[in-house]
Enzyme design. Structure first.
Site, PDB file in Angstrom:
ATOM      1  N   ARG A  16      41.462  27.350  27.752  1.00  0.00           N
ATOM      2  CA  ARG A  16      41.626  25.896  27.663  1.00  0.00           C
ATOM      3  C   ARG A  16      42.114  25.463  26.286  1.00  0.00           C
ATOM      4  NH1 ARG A  16      36.314  24.313  31.272  1.00  0.00           N
ATOM      5  NH2 ARG A  16      37.437  24.127  33.241  1.00  0.00           N
TER       6      ARG A  16
ATOM      7  N   GLY B  13      36.326  20.944  39.120  1.00  0.00           N
ATOM      8  CA  GLY B  13      35.809  19.822  39.903  1.00  0.00           C
ATOM      9  C   GLY B  13      36.847  18.740  40.127  1.00  0.00           C
TER      10      GLY B  13
ATOM     11  N   LYS C  79      28.512  28.519  46.509  1.00  0.00           N
ATOM     12  CA  LYS C  79      27.848  27.661  47.491  1.00  0.00           C
ATOM     13  C   LYS C  79      28.800  26.963  48.453  1.00  0.00           C
ATOM     14  CE  LYS C  79      23.803  25.961  45.010  1.00  0.00           C
ATOM     15  NZ  LYS C  79      23.409  24.714  44.338  1.00  0.00           N
TER      16      LYS C  79
ATOM     17  N   GLY D 274      37.208  26.798  37.508  1.00  0.00           N
ATOM     18  CA  GLY D 274      36.987  27.419  36.206  1.00  0.00           C
ATOM     19  C   GLY D 274      36.731  28.910  36.318  1.00  0.00           C
TER      20      GLY D 274
HETATM   21  P1  ADP Z   1      35.044  28.146  40.621  1.00  0.00           P
HETATM   22  O1  ADP Z   1      34.479  27.841  39.255  1.00  0.00           O
HETATM   23  O2  ADP Z   1      36.288  28.965  40.550  1.00  0.00           O
HETATM   24  O3  ADP Z   1      35.205  26.893  41.458  1.00  0.00           O
HETATM   25  P2  ADP Z   1      32.439  28.701  41.713  1.00  0.00           P
HETATM   26  O4  ADP Z   1      31.821  28.074  40.511  1.00  0.00           O
HETATM   27  O5  ADP Z   1      32.348  27.997  43.006  1.00  0.00           O
HETATM   28  O6  ADP Z   1      33.977  29.062  41.398  1.00  0.00           O
HETATM   29  O7  ADP Z   1      31.788  30.128  41.967  1.00  0.00           O
HETATM   30  C1  ADP Z   1      31.840  31.152  41.022  1.00  0.00           C
HETATM   31  C2  ADP Z   1      30.637  32.036  41.088  1.00  0.00           C
HETATM   32  O8  ADP Z   1      30.376  32.505  42.396  1.00  0.00           O
HETATM   33  C3  ADP Z   1      30.826  33.255  40.232  1.00  0.00           C
HETATM   34  O9  ADP Z   1      29.975  33.186  39.108  1.00  0.00           O
HETATM   35  C4  ADP Z   1      30.464  34.413  41.158  1.00  0.00           C
HETATM   36  O10 ADP Z   1      29.638  35.383  40.532  1.00  0.00           O
HETATM   37  C5  ADP Z   1      29.721  33.723  42.271  1.00  0.00           C
HETATM   38  N1  ADP Z   1      29.747  34.517  43.509  1.00  0.00           N
HETATM   39  C6  ADP Z   1      30.840  34.954  44.165  1.00  0.00           C
HETATM   40  N2  ADP Z   1      30.490  35.700  45.218  1.00  0.00           N
HETATM   41  C7  ADP Z   1      29.146  35.741  45.249  1.00  0.00           C
HETATM   42  C8  ADP Z   1      28.186  36.372  46.110  1.00  0.00           C
HETATM   43  N3  ADP Z   1      28.565  37.105  47.141  1.00  0.00           N
HETATM   44  N4  ADP Z   1      26.878  36.197  45.816  1.00  0.00           N
HETATM   45  C9  ADP Z   1      26.508  35.443  44.766  1.00  0.00           C
HETATM   46  N5  ADP Z   1      27.352  34.824  43.923  1.00  0.00           N
HETATM   47  C10 ADP Z   1      28.668  34.974  44.157  1.00  0.00           C
HETATM   48 MG    MG Z   2      32.443  27.350  38.652  1.00  0.00          MG
END
Ligand code: ADP
Ligand code: MG
Length: 391
Positions: free
Chosen positions: A34, A372, A199, A348
């Protein structure tokens, strides 16, 4: 929306809202993506004889100064990347900030301290935010917002200050909006969305908004287990959101959702835990799925073949631990390899994953700096930081 490049900035003080929200551990900047992304606007402003005063936030301090969230380490890194002096103020709008602005030399940048050290920044009270915005606006003649990652926030440094100064969008905001428009207005088909991350509930509204528009939705990451359970599979100790099962069933009925066929099932949430690839029909009750398996990567690659628009948000597994990074790597490679497609990475952690896995960022059309904010844009919400720039 007026653009920063169209402003006459020579000799003017320009308050720039940058997105410098990077990981800092013990005073050391981690992934500096960033900061790098914020350099072109500052470089351009300096080249055109402006005096940039930068405001930004870092992490979530509790509305008062906290050294753990100081922007001082960011100032050091920014100075290296920009190749120009960056004077770090010790406060946001106090004596140190006022002095730094008053003493600012042409060719240098002032970086105000973490704007969230002021509780008014995030206040729900218009007058409180307004008072902070008045003081920020007092430092400048013009305002440029280059922090796409914050445009969904009605914060003093994003929203209120733009009402107080002639304003424009910086290149990061302008590019994000252009790309997100292409994803929402008449996208080239086939249009595939890949979602992962932890989630389902975080991404429910974006799934709802996107499903009618996409041709396929590929789901991996922690959220795939609620979908797999909704499909009738047992998911052991994997992440599961029982209260989202009904919603996931409804999503599955569209026939557009593609789910993993195998996963990496581990004994514990740890890099050194025993782990095996198992088909989704056979996830052991005492194991948790921490990545999608190799057959799923193949399936996703096939499902993406020929796509002309792809939006990817959320890692396919716990990529932070090497044994569970291959699903994310495989899908990132598949997206990056698409020829002639619009490929956008949002989120992110997804952007961090691309860099951490060493995948050349230029193989994607665009890597969004705002997680977000991109999702809210795709959900069709009005973003205060954009609305205020439009008038
Ligand atoms: P982004 O920031 O790209 O939108 P998120 O914040 O939604 O992504 O999710 C990222 C997190 O999800 C990562 O820290 C990763 O470790 C976690 N993650 C991915 N797959 C799993 C899983 N199977 N079980 C638990 N956590 C997971
Ligand atoms: Mg995230």
């Amino acid at each position: 929306m007026r653009l920063a490049k169209d402003l006459d900035v020579e000799g003017k003080r320009v308050l720039v809202r940058s997105d410098l929200n990077v990981p800092v551990t013990d005073g050391v900047v981690g992934d500096d993506g960033r900061i790098r992304a914020s350099v072109p606007l500052l470089r351009d402003l300096l080249d055109r004889g402006a005096l940039p005063v930068v405001t930004a936030h870092l992490g979530r301090p509790k509305g008062s100064p906290d050294p753990a969230f100081s922007l001082a380490p960011v100032a050091t890194r920014l100075e290296q990347l920009l190749g120009a002096p960056v004077v770090a103020a010790a406060d946001v709008v106090g004596d140190s900030a006022a002095k730094a602005v008053a003493d600012q030399q042409p060719g240098s940048v002032v970086l105000l301290e973490n704007v969230r050290f002021e509780a008014a920044e995030t206040s729900k009270d218009d007058a409180e935010r307004g008072a902070l915005a008045d003081r920020l606006a007092g430092f400048a003649d013009l305002y440029v917002d280059d922090a796409f990652g914050a445009v969904h926030r009605k914060h003093a440094s994003v929203y209120d200050v733009a009402q107080r100064l002639p304003h424009a969008a910086g290149p990061l905001v302008a590019t994000e909006v252009d790309v997100l428009k292409r994803l929402t207005e008449d996208p080239a088909r086939p249009y595939a969305v890949v979602l992962g991350g932890s989630k389902v509930s975080d991404k429910l509204t974006v799934i709802e908004a996107l499903l009618p528009k996409v041709d396929s939705l590929l789901v991996g990451g922690g959220m795939c287990f609620t979908f797999l359970k909704a499909q009738g599979h047992e998911v052991g100790a994997s992440l599961l959101e029982e209260d989202q099962l009904e919603t996931c069933r409804a999503f599955l009925e569209t026939g557009k959702v593609v789910l993993p066929v195998d996963v990496v099932a581990a004994e514990r949430f740890a890099a050194d835990a025993a782990h095996d690839v198992v088909p989704v029909e056979e996830i052991p009750s005492d194991r948790m799925g921490l990545d999608i398996g190799p057959r799923s990567v193949e399936l996703f690659r096939d499902a993406l073949a020929g796509a002309r628009t792809v939006f990817w948000n959320g890692p396919m597994g716990v990529f932070e631990m090497a044994p569970y990074a291959e699903g994310t790597r495989g899908v990132a490679e598949a997206v990056a390899s698409l020829d002639g497609a619009l490929t956008v990475v949002g989120g992110g952690d997804s952007a961090a994953a691309v860099r951490a896995l060493g995948i050349d960022e230029s193989r994607f059309t665009h890597i969004s700096t705002g997680g977000g904010a991109s999702l809210e844009y795709l959900e069709g919400k009005a973003l205060p930081g954009l609305t205020v720039l439009e008038d």
